[in-house]
Enzyme design. Structure first.
Site, PDB file in Angstrom:
ATOM      1  N   HIS A  23       0.846  -1.208   0.000  1.00 53.68           N
ATOM      2  CA  HIS A  23       0.000   0.000   0.000  1.00 53.68           C
ATOM      3  C   HIS A  23       0.878   1.253   0.000  1.00 53.68           C
ATOM      4  O   HIS A  23       0.618   2.210  -0.723  1.00 53.68           O
ATOM      5  CB  HIS A  23      -0.872   0.065   1.267  1.00 53.68           C
ATOM      6  CG  HIS A  23      -1.906  -1.014   1.383  1.00 53.68           C
ATOM      7  ND1 HIS A  23      -2.031  -1.802   2.506  1.00 53.68           N
ATOM      8  CD2 HIS A  23      -2.875  -1.423   0.531  1.00 53.68           C
ATOM      9  CE1 HIS A  23      -3.046  -2.644   2.343  1.00 53.68           C
ATOM     10  NE2 HIS A  23      -3.566  -2.443   1.147  1.00 53.68           N
ATOM     11  N   LYS A  47     -16.958  -6.668   7.942  1.00 55.91           N
ATOM     12  CA  LYS A  47     -15.759  -7.416   7.510  1.00 55.91           C
ATOM     13  C   LYS A  47     -14.942  -7.910   8.709  1.00 55.91           C
ATOM     14  O   LYS A  47     -13.932  -8.583   8.531  1.00 55.91           O
ATOM     15  CB  LYS A  47     -14.873  -6.516   6.637  1.00 55.91           C
ATOM     16  CG  LYS A  47     -15.180  -6.600   5.149  1.00 55.91           C
ATOM     17  CD  LYS A  47     -14.032  -6.038   4.327  1.00 55.91           C
ATOM     18  CE  LYS A  47     -14.205  -6.271   2.848  1.00 55.91           C
ATOM     19  NZ  LYS A  47     -13.090  -5.701   2.071  1.00 55.91           N
ATOM     20  N   ARG A  96      -1.962  -6.319  -8.247  1.00 51.34           N
ATOM     21  CA  ARG A  96      -0.752  -7.098  -7.926  1.00 51.34           C
ATOM     22  C   ARG A  96      -0.537  -8.210  -8.934  1.00 51.34           C
ATOM     23  O   ARG A  96       0.598  -8.502  -9.323  1.00 51.34           O
ATOM     24  CB  ARG A  96      -0.895  -7.722  -6.529  1.00 51.34           C
ATOM     25  CG  ARG A  96      -0.802  -6.725  -5.409  1.00 51.34           C
ATOM     26  CD  ARG A  96      -1.280  -7.326  -4.118  1.00 51.34           C
ATOM     27  NE  ARG A  96      -2.678  -7.733  -4.233  1.00 51.34           N
ATOM     28  CZ  ARG A  96      -3.437  -8.110  -3.212  1.00 51.34           C
ATOM     29  NH1 ARG A  96      -2.922  -8.169  -2.003  1.00 51.34           N
ATOM     30  NH2 ARG A  96      -4.686  -8.446  -3.400  1.00 51.34           N
ATOM     31  N   SER A 134      -2.827  -7.760   3.185  1.00 51.40           N
ATOM     32  CA  SER A 134      -3.058  -7.588   4.635  1.00 51.40           C
ATOM     33  C   SER A 134      -3.449  -8.937   5.252  1.00 51.40           C
ATOM     34  O   SER A 134      -3.021  -9.279   6.351  1.00 51.40           O
ATOM     35  CB  SER A 134      -4.181  -6.578   4.874  1.00 51.40           C
ATOM     36  OG  SER A 134      -3.832  -5.334   4.330  1.00 51.40           O
TER      37      SER A 134
HETATM   38  O1  PNS Z   1      -9.013  -3.072   0.367  1.00 52.25           O
HETATM   39  P1  PNS Z   1     -10.273  -3.588  -0.230  1.00 52.25           P
HETATM   40  O2  PNS Z   1     -11.070  -4.357   0.797  1.00 52.25           O
HETATM   41  O3  PNS Z   1     -10.031  -4.365  -1.491  1.00 52.25           O
HETATM   42  O4  PNS Z   1     -11.161  -2.290  -0.653  1.00 52.25           O
HETATM   43  C1  PNS Z   1     -12.436  -2.448  -1.174  1.00 52.25           C
HETATM   44  C2  PNS Z   1     -13.171  -1.088  -1.292  1.00 52.25           C
HETATM   45  C3  PNS Z   1     -13.169  -0.364   0.027  1.00 52.25           C
HETATM   46  C4  PNS Z   1     -12.498  -0.252  -2.345  1.00 52.25           C
HETATM   47  C5  PNS Z   1     -14.628  -1.433  -1.737  1.00 52.25           C
HETATM   48  O5  PNS Z   1     -15.154  -2.431  -0.917  1.00 52.25           O
HETATM   49  C6  PNS Z   1     -15.562  -0.230  -1.714  1.00 52.25           C
HETATM   50  O6  PNS Z   1     -15.399   0.699  -2.469  1.00 52.25           O
HETATM   51  N1  PNS Z   1     -16.569  -0.253  -0.825  1.00 52.25           N
HETATM   52  C7  PNS Z   1     -17.538   0.811  -0.695  1.00 52.25           C
HETATM   53  C8  PNS Z   1     -18.926   0.398  -1.138  1.00 52.25           C
HETATM   54  C9  PNS Z   1     -19.181   0.727  -2.605  1.00 52.25           C
HETATM   55  O7  PNS Z   1     -19.063   1.830  -3.046  1.00 52.25           O
HETATM   56  N2  PNS Z   1     -19.593  -0.328  -3.370  1.00 52.25           N
HETATM   57  C10 PNS Z   1     -19.955  -0.195  -4.761  1.00 52.25           C
HETATM   58  C11 PNS Z   1     -18.804  -0.053  -5.733  1.00 52.25           C
HETATM   59  S1  PNS Z   1     -17.924  -1.522  -5.995  1.00 52.25           S
END
Ligand code: PNS
Length: 171
Positions: A23, A47, A96, A134
C-alpha cells in the site's frame, strides 16, 4: 462560478487492515502523480477487521506524515458519494496479479456506472510487493512467521501488541 480546487484530487480507498508496504509503495507513487491524494479507509464492521477504523487511520497517518499532499479519511456507504464530497475525479487502485483483475474490473465498471466522471486509475504493484496482502500478513504473523520488511515497523509493533492481547484473552 463555483469555487473548485485546482489540480487533480485522487482517492485511494481500501480496508487497510493493516497498511502494508505494498500500500505504501502505491501511496508514494500516487502522491507524485496527483495534486492531492486522500487515503480513504472503509468503515465496514461486517468485515470484522483486526484493527478498528480509528486504529487503521492512526497507523496510516503515522506512515504518511511526511507526504505534504496526502491525507487520511474514512468513509461508509458508496465510494462514489465519498469521492464527490472531496471533489475527487480519480480513484486509485493497485493491481498485484492477474487474480486481482476480475474484482477490480467489476468495481471499476460499477463505479463508472454510478459516476461516469470518476476515473479509476490502476497502478501495477511493485514486483517486490506483489505477493503481499493484509490478510496474508496477519496469517503469517499470527502463526509466528516473520513479516519484517512487509509492513512499516510501527504496524509490526501494533500487530505484536494486538496478537499478545488476543492470546491473553483466549488463554
Ligand atoms: O481493500 P479492499 O477491501 O479491497 O477495498 C475495497 C473497497 C473499500 C475499495 C470497496 O469495498 C468499496 O469501495 N466499498 C464501498 C462500497 C461501494 O461503493 N460499493 C460499490 C462499488 S464496488
Amino acid at each position: 462560478m463555483p469555487r473548485t480546487h485546482r489540480g487533480v484530487t485522487a482517492i485511494y480507498p481500501g480496508s487497510f487492515d493493516p497498511i502494508t508496504n505494498g500500500h505504501l509503495d502505491l501511496i508514494q507513487r500516487g502522491s507524485r502523480l496527483f495534486d492531492r491524494l486522500i487515503i480513504s479507509v472503509l468503515r465496514n464492521e461486517t468485515k470484522q477487521p483486526l484493527f478498528s477504523a480509528e486504529e487503521r487511520i492512526a497507523m496510516l497517518r503515522e506512515v504518511v506524515n511526511d507526504y505534504s499532499n496526502v491525507t487520511v479519511d474514512s468513509f461508509g456507504g458508496l465510494l462514489v458519494d465519498h469521492a464527490r464530497t472531496h471533489s475527487a475525479t480519480v480513484l486509485l487502485r493497485g493491481i498485484r496479479a492477474i487474480s486481482d483483475y476480475e474484482y477490480e474490473l467489476q468495481m471499476a465498471l460499477m463505479n463508472r456506472r454510478l459516476n461516469p466522471r470518476l476515473e479509476t486509475v490502476f497502478l501495477l504493484a511493485n514486483e517486490a510487493y506483489s505477493f503481499i496482502s493484509s490478510r496474508l500478513v496477519k496469517e503469517v504473523f499470527s502463526l509466528g512467521g516473520s513479516i519484517s520488511g512487509l509492513v512499516p515497523p510501527t504496524v509490526e509493533q501494533r500487530l505484536k501488541r494486538r496478537m499478545t492481547k488476543l492470546r491473553k484473552k483466549g488463554a
